[in-house]
Structure formats: C-alpha cells, structure tokens
Motif scaffolding. Structure first.
Motif, PDB file in Angstrom:
ATOM      1  N   ASN A 196      18.644  78.949  37.385  1.00 15.37           N
ATOM      2  CA  ASN A 196      17.314  78.358  37.500  1.00 15.37           C
ATOM      3  C   ASN A 196      17.340  76.854  37.275  1.00 15.37           C
ATOM      4  O   ASN A 196      16.441  76.295  36.706  1.00 15.37           O
ATOM      5  N   ARG A 249      30.100  70.164  28.854  1.00 15.72           N
ATOM      6  CA  ARG A 249      29.093  71.053  28.267  1.00 15.72           C
ATOM      7  C   ARG A 249      29.216  72.428  28.876  1.00 15.72           C
ATOM      8  O   ARG A 249      29.070  73.438  28.249  1.00 15.72           O
ATOM      9  N   ASN A 250      29.337  72.412  30.180  1.00 11.61           N
ATOM     10  CA  ASN A 250      29.297  73.641  30.955  1.00 11.61           C
ATOM     11  C   ASN A 250      30.120  73.385  32.204  1.00 11.61           C
ATOM     12  O   ASN A 250      30.566  72.267  32.434  1.00 11.61           O
ATOM     13  N   ARG A 281      19.941  69.825  34.936  1.00  8.35           N
ATOM     14  CA  ARG A 281      20.059  69.507  33.508  1.00  8.35           C
ATOM     15  C   ARG A 281      21.127  68.446  33.275  1.00  8.35           C
ATOM     16  O   ARG A 281      20.956  67.546  32.460  1.00  8.35           O
ATOM     17  N   LYS A 331      25.884  84.354  40.304  1.00 10.39           N
ATOM     18  CA  LYS A 331      27.002  83.521  39.878  1.00 10.39           C
ATOM     19  C   LYS A 331      28.320  83.978  40.494  1.00 10.39           C
ATOM     20  O   LYS A 331      29.141  83.166  40.913  1.00 10.39           O
ATOM     21  N   ASP A 353      26.065  82.342  27.410  1.00 10.37           N
ATOM     22  CA  ASP A 353      27.194  81.533  27.841  1.00 10.37           C
ATOM     23  C   ASP A 353      26.714  80.174  28.361  1.00 10.37           C
ATOM     24  O   ASP A 353      27.052  79.761  29.470  1.00 10.37           O
ATOM     25  N   ASP A 354      25.879  79.533  27.573  1.00 12.81           N
ATOM     26  CA  ASP A 354      25.385  78.199  27.902  1.00 12.81           C
ATOM     27  C   ASP A 354      24.361  78.147  29.027  1.00 12.81           C
ATOM     28  O   ASP A 354      23.967  77.079  29.461  1.00 12.81           O
ATOM     29  N   ASP A 355      23.956  79.302  29.515  1.00 15.06           N
ATOM     30  CA  ASP A 355      22.871  79.318  30.483  1.00 15.06           C
ATOM     31  C   ASP A 355      21.655  79.958  29.834  1.00 15.06           C
ATOM     32  O   ASP A 355      21.739  81.081  29.357  1.00 15.06           O
ATOM     33  N   TRP A 356      20.559  79.253  29.820  1.00 13.52           N
ATOM     34  CA  TRP A 356      19.346  79.803  29.223  1.00 13.52           C
ATOM     35  C   TRP A 356      18.573  80.558  30.275  1.00 13.52           C
ATOM     36  O   TRP A 356      18.513  80.167  31.433  1.00 13.52           O
TER      37      TRP A 356
END
Lengths: 531, 329
Positions: A13, A372-373, A399, A466, B181-184
């Motif tokens: 999202n 971060r990701n 983000r 994903k 896993d870092d995804d909200w």
C-alpha cells in the motif's frame, strides 16, 4: 468511478494515491443568463430545464491529462481520473482510420503506426504465461502486426541512450560540485543527483517539493527518448528511403504523420507523454501520442478474443530493438544506479567495475547495505585505500521518498546519486502491470518460475502480491545483460543523428534533455478560514 | 456518586484549546490551541494542583492551529500536529532546532508516540496515516504511509505496550495497524459507529479499546486472538490477526457529539467530553457545563499513580480545567 487494478492491492500500500482535492476548475459553457433549474433523472443524468419547460441534457465535465499536469490538487496522476484520453481504444481507432484511408486511396492520411514496448511489460506477460521474454515479445509482435501496426520497438534500446547520457551528466555534475566551494544554495550542480525516469516521482516533486527540482537529472526517460527517435530520426530515415525508392512521388513523413504508442508498466507514463516539453508545436504533434499500460494491452487482447497461449511467434523487428532483448545490469527499474556507478568508477577513479558486478554485489570495490527495507538500498564505491569514493542509493516507494526528501530538506543527505522510483519494488510493480488476482486460471509454471510458485495450482492461487512481484523481477532478470556502450546499433544512431560531436552536440541536448518546473500549491483555504 | 471538584483553571490561551497531554510524571501538562501555540504548565507546589504556572510557550512553530500535542512516553520530547500540514518537533532548551515533518497534503489532526518513543504516527484530513521511526538527533525515517481510510482521519493512538496503532476516522471506522516484516498493514477495521469516530483509548492491558463518536455513543471493543493453527504449512501463508469485537455500547449519556475519551491506566475509570458541554465519568458521573456553554474537546486522566485522581479538560472557551475525582465506587 472505477479504480485501476493498481489501487486494489492491499499488501503493497505504498503507492502515491490520488488526492481528494482536484482543484482544476472546469470551464463552464454558459449559454444564457435566464434562470434555469437543474433536474436529475433516475439514471443520474443531469438536465437543464429552461423556463419554457424544455430540458437539455448536460455534459459531464471531463478532465484531460494536461489539466492534471497543471493542477496542484492531486500530487500525482490520480489514475482513477485520467485514463479516458489515452486508452487502447485510441490505437484501434487509428488503425481503423488507416484502413479506411487506404481503401479510399487517401495515402497521405495513412499514419505510420509505431508501438514501443517496455521490457517490464514483457516480464509481466512472461510471468503470467510461463514463457520466455523472447517468446512473449514474439507473440505480442504477432498480435500487433496482425492488427495493422507497422513497427514495433523496444524501449530497452532507447534506455541505453538514457543511461549513457545520465552517466555523463552525473560525472560532469560531480566534478563541478567537487570543484566548487560548498554552497548553501541548491543549484543544478548540487549533489545528490536524482534519477528522472520515473514520472510519478517527477510529478510529485514538481507539485510538492520544489526545492528538490534542481537535483533531478535533466536526462529524458527512455519513453521520451524513444519519442524523439521515432518522430525525428526515424522520420528522416523513412523519408530518405522513400526518396530513393520512389523518386519523391509521396509527400514527406512529418512527426504528425507518425502515430507513436508506447506500452508501459505505469499509468504515470501517460502524464509524462502529455508534458508540454514533449510537444512538437511545428507539427502540432507529440513525441509519444498515446501510452497504454500492460494491463490495457491484456484487455485489448481479451476484447479481440486473442488466445495468447496459442499466438504465433514471429521474428522481432530489428530496428531499435536489442538483440535477444538484452537488458542493462541492475533492477527492473532500469539499472540507473548500476550503470552510473560503474561508468563513474571508471571515469572519476579509473577503477574497473562492471554493471554486472554492481548487480551481483560481487566486488571488493563495493559496500552494499539495505537501509530500512528492501526498497532502500545503499551502494558505495570503496576506493583501494579503503575510503568511500561514491555513495549511491536506490529508494523505491512513497515512504522511502519521504525519508529522502527529509534528508535533502535538512541537508543531511550524504548521497551522490539516488535512483528514485515512486512504486514499491520499482517499475516491475508499476500500477499498470498484471496482478496476481488475475492469474487464477493459469496452469502451474514450468520454467524458471516453478521454484517461486511452490507446487501446483493451489500455491499459485494463493500467491501474495509480493511473491508475484518477486517472480516478475526474477523473470525480467533472465534476460542477458549488455553494457549500454556495447549497443553498437545505438552507437550508429548517435553518430548518424548527432554527427561528429555526438552527445556533446547541441542537437543531442535538444533531443535528450528536458526540464522541470514547480507548481504552486493553492492556499486559498488558509486565507479565508484563518485558523 | 463520585465527588468531583474543580481545582484550577488555566487561562493562558487566546483561542479554543484543542488537546492536552500529560507528562508521564503527571507533574505537568502541555496544551495546544487555535492560537497556534503550545503551553507547558505546571502546578506550584507540585503536590497541590491549585495554582498553575505556565513554564513555557512554544510559538512560531506553526502557521495555523495546533490541533494535537503529545508528550513522548520516554524523555521530554513533544510533538505537535498542525493545520498547517506539518508535524512539529518543537525545539526545547538544549535541543537543536529540528525541522518539522512534512508530507501530509493538508491539516494534520493528531500525533502520537509509541510506547517506546521509537515511532511517531500522524494523521490528516488527506485521509492518510503516517508512521515515522524516531532515530534521534532530529533524524526521522518514514516507515509507512497508510491510505486505507476513505475519509479524514481524526486521531491516531498507539497501544500501551506494543507497536500496534489505532486510528479513528470520519469514515465511521477505527482501523488497527500492525507491522509485518517492516511492512505496516491494516489488521482490523472496526465498524459499528454510525458517524465520525472522534477519539479512542486503550485500557492499561491493551486488550480493550474505547471509542467515542459523533453518533453520541461510546463503544467498548475487546481484542480476541484467533485460535492457534495446527494444520499444515500451506495455511501458515495466511496471517491470523486478532479481531476486535464490540462488547458494549453506551448511549444516552451525551446528547451531542462526543469528542474525547480517556481511559485511566491506573484506576480504569473512563472519562468522556462532549459538544453537549459536559464531561462524563464511567462509573458514570457527570460534570455539567464543565466549560460553561463551550464544547469540550479533550479530557485526559493524569498518567501517574501519584496523581491518578486528577483529570484535565480543554474547551472551546480556551481554558484548561483541572479536576479532582474522588470517592468513586
């Protein structure tokens, strides 16, 4: 209003979503001053009722892509609003008109129809049908040729030119920045340089972060370079050929006589094609006339009853198409970070670093970190003495763009170059790509992708967005890599088009570079309300 | 019947007061207002909250109304939410001035720190909820931008002991956000209110939520953890999130929109404030005309065990009132 499939993903999202405040005023055609009433019928249509009782149906106001570009209400394309103008129906219309013109002998009205296809489009179809990218391209070529398209080009070809120009631009900028004393003003020689290929990001920056505009590279995107290539270079080639062949009995091909459509992973490419910078006023034409998404190509084939698994595979066009559809090393977002890093390692530090090395992260010259990701990577060039030569980053998704914007705003950004992409996971996950929800009827994967799919149709049906994106990315990377400088047909084009001065020529600047402008945000509400 | 006593009135603001946040010590509070300032106020002496002194006025940080203010649950940092679209991390004595957080398209309505102070959430009229990671020294990293609400988001609030976020919206729902896993992602949507949800609060254990709404009701929600799955690997692909079930609805206590609710983490009493000019305390009790004829925008229980009987309220009259609630059953 129906939203595009791009907005229906819930697990990813991180898209820039449409704003609530479309402030573009719609022109009102007021026909008379006599007071009238407005009536709404059961179907929701609006009617204007005059004093004498006659009622006229009112037209629905429509918003064009140019309106969206000029409006600061939405921060980006607002996919839900603007698709009407550029859809696959437009391509079919053009092809129909061509047929009629040919039948009626009006040959000057026949347009040369060119379709440029992005490699991400091939990757999404190849993943859906479990075939190779080459097979995918051969089948799509067959479909489009049967519809009456004249030429099919590969935007990986123009992307090489985009990569070469942006790498040169970076090296120039880096040298200027390092030679100049540290300055407080943000200028077109400030670092970091930010990638310019993602129109969602560029549009967002223009509408909300004017201070970052000087950092954005001036290099046009692969789509728009392909636009210049077809409308100018290719038009000239056609004219030369025709003069030779027919002793000038046909009129010249001008940019308006070429219809150029591109198929992209992304809706924002429609907006990009509509930018005034890419309009050709002398001919009232655009470099790219129409952009449709991968999903819209899928829809077109569905509407035409085309059974893709059984389409013939025909040879690809050779012009402006890379042999074996070779790609630049790097992610499916184009490999900007990888190529610029390898090019500038050589140009600035005399170090031999290949794009493939950067993609694989296999070199003692590199330090790679996930910040971060997965969508925020840092890649640094480590010099033989152990110091950091260059600091690059790739930031994908809304983000991570925010984090980057803040770093730049408060002047704590250490990077020299950042590959910025608006979509999480980059272009392979563009809003216009095929989605896993559409895959339920497909048989289990056979080649290369079976590992990702687990075993059998159940796993496929349960595939998360994903996992689907990861599969598409892997499928994209099955393409062989090629250094953009090794694209020899491209070298010929550059020489032919820009002459001896090549990319240093003013002509190259005219066709390969663009500019950006800030859009003022309206702040009327503040003035009125005062709180 | 509880004994409720007005202890003090804090009259420093020049416009309506929107929100109060107590410092975790319970010894002082800050308040924000339409006058674009934040006041930090303290009773003197500390143990007798009868006379209050304004310690500090933070001004010049925001160009428009400061709608929300929050003390960090650790340290002394505060964050402010403003209609100017930014989230302030106001500079304090000895701190370097930190640039406000930008990104929201328009009015920021609320700001909240997570229990560790490591995460900061904001929400806005632009329908989005943002989560920032607090890295210290003015560095913030944007962790997530959540856009599932279909209308203006009125309030964000973190779980008292976990990194779980709740948001309340003009779309009549409450959403619960969790991290994978870092995804909200949105792990639950609580529907039931028939109008705007203005505020919410967790109990001390974090297994219950209370929400208040323009529909004049207060709803209590219980968290229900799904049964552990024992079946094969395939089913583990799907997340099992706790659900929230509405276990009680209190109506007929307020006669207009309920704007704020505070659930004491010490004694478990719930206080609500309303456009009907009253404050209710559950076990239900009422302070009528608590701010005269003004709407009451916020109530907050003092978080410290030492001052747990102290309640603060903020009203459209620009006054902060300090109440003492004793003799509750």
């Amino acid at each position: 209003m129906s939203f595009s499939t791009g907005l229906s993903l819930t697990d990813l999202n991180d898209y820039i979503s449409p704003s609530q405040s479309c402030i573009k005023p719609v022109e009102v055609n007021k026909k008379s001053d006599i007071q009238q009433a407005i009536k709404i019928d059961q179907t929701g249509d609006y009617y204007e009722v005059a004093h004498d009782g006659t009622s006229t149906k009112l037209e629905t106001a429509s918003i064009s892509l140019n309106d969206c570009l000029a409006c600061s209400g939405c921060i980006t394309s607002a996919e839900s609003v603007l698709i009407a103008l550029q859809s696959h129906k437009e391509l079919l219309d053009v092809l129909d008109k061509n047929r009629v013109a040919r039948d009626e002998g009006r040959l000057d009205d026949v347009k040369v129809v060119i379709v440029s296809i992005s490699p991400q489009t091939y990757a999404t179809f190849a993943s859906k049908y479990s075939i190779t990218l080459l097979q995918t391209a051969q089948r799509i070529t067959s479909v489009l040729k049967n519809l009456g398209v004249d030429h099919i080009f590969d935007t990986s070809f123009s992307r090489d030119l985009s990569l070469i120009r942006i790498a040169r631009e970076f090296v120039d900028r880096y040298r200027t920045a390092k030679a100049a004393p540290r300055s407080a003003t943000r200028s077109e020689t400030s670092l970091p340089m930010l990638a310019s290929a993602c129109p969602g990001w560029v549009c967002y920056a223009e509408k909300t972060h004017d201070y970052v505009l000087p950092y954005i590279s001036k290099t046009k995107s692969p789509q728009q370079i392909m636009g210049s290539l077809t409308k100018f270079f290719f038009a000239d080639k056609l004219n030369t050929q025709r003069q030779v062949a027919s002793n000038d009995t046909l009129s010249t091909i001008t940019p308006d006589r070429i219809y150029h459509l591109s198929i992209m992973p992304c809706y924002d490419k429609k907006l990009e094609a509509s930018r005034e910078d890419f309009f050709i006023p002398d001919f009232n034409a655009k470099e790219v006339d129409c952009v449709i998404s991968s999903g819209e190509l899928d829809k077109l084939m569905e509407e035409r009853g085309i059974d893709f698994p059984n389409v013939d595979e025909v040879p690809l066009d050779r012009l402006f198409t890379k042999r074996n559809l070779a790609r630049a090393a790097g992610t499916s977002s184009g490999g900007y970070l990888e190529y610029i890093l390898s090019y500038s390692a050589r140009e600035l530090f005399g170090l031999d670093l290949k794009g493939d090395d950067v993609e694989r992260g296999e070199s003692s010259l590199l330090k790679i970190e996930t910040v971060r990701n997965a969508d925020f990577r840092e890649v640094s060039l480590i010099l033989p003495d152990g110091s950091v030569g260059l600091r690059f980053a790739a930031t994908y998704g809304f983000r991570n763009i925010q984090t980057l914007m803040r770093k730049i705003k408060i002047r704590r950004c250490q990077y020299d170059f950042v590959e910025v992409m608006a979509c999480p996971s980059g272009c392979i996950n563009g809003g216009g790509q095929l989605k896993p929800g559409l895959l339920e009827s497909i048989t289990p994967a056979v080649n290369g992708s079976s590992e990702a799919l687990g075993n059998g149709p159940l796993a496929l049906k349960a595939m998360k967005p994903k996992e689907w994106i990861q599969l598409c990315e892997r499928v994209y990377r099955t393409l062989p890599t090629q250094d953009p400088m090794a694209n020899l047909p491209l070298q010929d084009v550059v020489h032919d088009w820009f002459g001896e001065a090549g990319l240093d020529s003013q002509k190259a600047e005219r066709f390969l570079a663009t500019k950006y402008r800030a859009l003022e945000r309206e702040s009327t509400i503040t003035a009125v309300v005062g709180w | 019947m509880a004994k409720i006593k007005l202890l003090a009135e804090l009259k420093g603001h020049h416009d309506r007061t929107w929100q109060i946040s107590w410092h975790r010590s319970g010894q002082f509070l800050c308040s924000c207002s339409g006058d674009r300032t934040v006041h930090e106020t303290k009773p003197v002496p500390v143990d007798h909250p009868l006379v209050w002194h304004c310690l500090d006025v933070l001004e010049g940080v925001h160009k428009r109304t400061v709608r929300g203010v929050a003390f960090s649950p650790v340290g002394d940092d505060i964050a402010t939410a403003s209609f100017d679209g930014t989230t302030g991390i106001p500079s304090r004595p000895g701190y370097e001035c930190v640039a406000p957080l930008e990104g929201h398209e328009n009015e920021v309505k609320s700001v909240a720190w997570s229990h560790t102070g490591n995460l900061l959430a904001t929400c806005s009229r632009d329908k989005s909820v943002w989560i920032w990671e607090v890295l210290g020294d003015g560095d913030f990293e944007c962790v997530s931008i959540l856009q599932e609400h279909t209308q203006d988001v009125k309030m964000v609030l973190w779980h008292p002991t976990l990194d779980i976020l709740a948001s309340a919206s003009y779309d009549d729902t409450i959403r619960i956000w969790r991290d994978d896993d870092d995804d909200w992602y949105c792990s639950a949507t609580l529907s039931g209110h028939t109008s705007t949800v203005w505020a919410l609060d967790f109990n001390a254990a974090g297994d219950h939520l209370v929400s208040v709404s323009d529909d004049q009701t207060m709803k209590f929600w219980r968290c229900e953890t799904p049964h552990e799955l024992t079946s094969t690997g395939a089913t583990l692909r799907f997340r099992q999130d706790p659900t929230w079930k509405c276990v009680a609805t209190l109506a007929n206590h307020h006669t207009r929109c309920i704007y704020s609710v505070s659930w004491s983490k010490i004694h478990g009493l719930v206080a609500s404030s309303s456009g009907d000019n009253s404050i209710c305390i559950f076990a239900p009790d009422r302070i009528t005309a608590a701010h005269g004829i003004s709407d009451i925008n916020c109530v907050q229980w003092n978080p410290s065990p030492d001052y747990a009987d102290i309640l603060a309220s903020a009203g459209d009259d620009g006054v902060i009132r300090i109440w003492q609630v004793t003799d509750v059953e």
